[in-house]
Design a protein around this motif. Structure first.
Motif, PDB file in Angstrom:
ATOM      1  N   ILE A 295       0.840  -1.208   0.000  1.00 23.22           N
ATOM      2  CA  ILE A 295       0.000   0.000   0.000  1.00 23.22           C
ATOM      3  C   ILE A 295       0.870   1.251   0.000  1.00 23.22           C
ATOM      4  O   ILE A 295       0.613   2.214  -0.732  1.00 23.22           O
ATOM      5  N   VAL A 296       1.920   1.237   0.834  1.00 23.39           N
ATOM      6  CA  VAL A 296       2.839   2.378   0.871  1.00 23.39           C
ATOM      7  C   VAL A 296       3.468   2.604  -0.498  1.00 23.39           C
ATOM      8  O   VAL A 296       3.561   3.744  -0.984  1.00 23.39           O
ATOM      9  N   LYS A 299       0.129   3.320  -3.171  1.00 27.01           N
ATOM     10  CA  LYS A 299      -1.016   4.192  -2.917  1.00 27.01           C
ATOM     11  C   LYS A 299      -0.683   5.467  -2.138  1.00 27.01           C
ATOM     12  O   LYS A 299      -1.587   6.255  -1.881  1.00 27.01           O
ATOM     13  N   THR A 300       0.557   5.664  -1.734  1.00 25.87           N
ATOM     14  CA  THR A 300       0.866   6.816  -0.892  1.00 25.87           C
ATOM     15  C   THR A 300       1.854   7.756  -1.583  1.00 25.87           C
ATOM     16  O   THR A 300       2.579   7.371  -2.510  1.00 25.87           O
ATOM     17  N   ARG A 301       1.898   8.968  -1.079  1.00 29.22           N
ATOM     18  CA  ARG A 301       2.848   9.946  -1.591  1.00 29.22           C
ATOM     19  C   ARG A 301       4.284   9.503  -1.339  1.00 29.22           C
ATOM     20  O   ARG A 301       5.159   9.674  -2.195  1.00 29.22           O
ATOM     21  N   LEU A 302       4.518   8.899  -0.163  1.00 33.49           N
ATOM     22  CA  LEU A 302       5.858   8.409   0.153  1.00 33.49           C
ATOM     23  C   LEU A 302       6.331   7.403  -0.891  1.00 33.49           C
ATOM     24  O   LEU A 302       7.471   7.458  -1.368  1.00 33.49           O
ATOM     25  N   GLY A 303       5.447   6.478  -1.268  1.00 31.13           N
ATOM     26  CA  GLY A 303       5.813   5.489  -2.273  1.00 31.13           C
ATOM     27  C   GLY A 303       6.121   6.116  -3.622  1.00 31.13           C
ATOM     28  O   GLY A 303       7.088   5.739  -4.297  1.00 31.13           O
ATOM     29  N   ARG A 304       5.303   7.089  -4.027  1.00 32.36           N
ATOM     30  CA  ARG A 304       5.561   7.763  -5.308  1.00 32.36           C
ATOM     31  C   ARG A 304       6.890   8.500  -5.275  1.00 32.36           C
ATOM     32  O   ARG A 304       7.633   8.498  -6.261  1.00 32.36           O
TER      33      ARG A 304
END
Length: 434
Positions: A295-296, A299-304
């Motif tokens: 998910i990180v 789906k998250t800004r951190l992952g992007r």
């Protein structure tokens, strides 16, 4: 626009597509699954069928967990073009802290003896805090002091393992708290009923994921798979999940252990009574970690930010991403997962040993790379790293079962790592993903 909602279940655009094209399967994932199947079949033949018994599969999954947990964090580290050579040593120092908290700190300073309901939670918390703190410290040196990750973590490889050695004075620490030991999976399992419950819930979640992905594609007017392909993928997910649960439930608890359990309850073990182990708690922990990390990543800004930085660090910084703070966060996550792995590994062994986590840094890096994480950065998957860890452990366990000496096992694992990187390079050249 005509898509796969056509009554026949496929549109003219799908008519001439092959099976694999219709299913839109990840060929790298298929390759890893194929390699795992070949390894399992080969060792099953070599061991007379013992490799694929429920007992060995249970042990194999439990032994894979600690490396797999750290491999999910190593994906983020390598994706951002860094490396962490200290994960095995960090696991060792976290394990030392956890053991000392249980056997020395809490009994000596707070009067909490083993068996107290506070022992296990506080021991777990201590390992997670220490791991996260050391990981963040590594990230500070790398991100804000511009010291290469290779040097910082190579130093940590020496510093943290021997810090743990001095903390325990080089001794094996045991016994540990009974509740804490359940987290290792060898003793702590969900049992048959709750394992089926988890399996059913996981199957429903997998089917919902397939349905949700299709709905989102239709909503945004993207091409979709034919309906039969969606059903096939959903069915494969359900079959794999429920089959895995069935295998673990088929591994019966020894009668001697069952007899002790019944005697503790003041009962007599009935004749012919059997009970399966079910899903180990440590495997459940890995599943939760895999879901959260996926998910990180997706789906998250951190992952992007992580994948954008890995793809082009200079462009990411120019676009406003604080790459230095991002580095701290990534290594803090890595440290947290090392602490979690220390909990699982120590609980499985039921003791802290001076050699715990030895060579884990190489196994973790190998698992991530075999799982498709590009050393050049910018690409990697969580499920791939877990599959890579399972392949590594399958090789090690299988070679051990057929009597291969430990030095030769390491030679084979090293050769497999180089071969996997070569395959990845060839694959990326052919697909243009370089």
């Amino acid at each position: 626009m005509t898509d796969s909602t056509h009554p026949t279940g496929a549109t003219p655009t799908h008519a001439n597509r092959t099976l694999f094209q219709s299913l839109e399967l990840d060929m790298r994932l298929l390759g890893m699954i194929g390699a795992l199947v070949l390894i399992a079949i080969g060792f099953s033949i070599a061991t007379g069928g013992n490799f694929l018994t429920p007992r060995n599969i249970f042990n194999l999954t439990v032994q894979t967990v600690s490396v797999a947990i750290m491999a999910t964090g190593m994906v983020f580290v390598i994706v951002t073009r860094n490396i962490d050579l200290s994960v095995g040593a960090l696991l060792a120092v976290c394990s030392a802290v956890i053991a000392m908290v249980q056997t020395q700190v809490l009994p000596g300073y707070f009067g909490l003896e083993l068996g107290s309901p506070w022992i296990a939670p506080l021991a777990v918390l201590s390992g997670l805090v220490v791991g996260t703190f050391i990981g963040a410290f590594n990230g500070l040196l790398i991100g804000y002091q511009a010291i290469p990750a290779f040097i910082v973590t190579l130093g940590g490889f020496l510093v943290w393992r021997y810090a743990g050695w001095f903390l325990t004075e080089g001794q094996t620490i045991a016994p540990l708290d009974g509740t804490f030991i359940l987290l290792g999976g060898a003793e702590g399992t969900l049992g048959e009923f709750w394992s089926w419950v988890v399996g059913i819930l996981a199957s429903l979640a997998a089917v919902w994921g397939v349905y949700s992905a299709r709905r989102n594609r239709i909503k945004h007017d993207f091409p979709t798979k034919p309906l039969w392909a969606e059903y096939t993928i959903g069915g494969l997910f359900v079959a794999a999940i429920m089959g895995f649960v069935a295998i673990l439930n088929a591994y019966d608890v020894p009668r001697g252990k069952l007899r002790r359990i019944f005697e503790e309850r003041g009962e007599v073990l009935p004749d012919g009574f059997t009970q399966g182990h079910g899903l180990p708690i440590s495997v459940l922990i890995l599943i939760v970690v895999a879901i959260v990390m996926t998910i990180v990543a997706r789906k998250t800004r951190l992952g992007r930010y992580i994948f954008a930085t890995g793809g082009n660090p200079d462009a990411a910084e120019l676009s406003g991403i604080n790459t230095r703070l991002l580095t701290v966060k990534i290594f803090a996550i890595m440290g947290f997962l090392c602490g979690l792995s220390a909990i699982v590994a120590q609980a499985r062994l039921q003791a802290h040993t001076t050699d715990i986590g030895t060579l884990d840094e190489l196994r973790v890096i190998a698992a991530a790379v075999i799982g498709g994480t590009a050393l050049a950065g910018g690409a990697g998957t969580i499920y791939g790293a877990i599959l890579g860890a399972l392949i590594m452990q399958s090789l090690t366990s299988g070679m051990g079962m057929v009597g291969v000496d430990s030095p030769l096992q390491n030679i084979v694992v090293g050769a497999v790592l180089v071969f996997a990187v070569w395959i990845d390079i060839v694959y990326r050249r052919k697909t243009g993903d370089v």
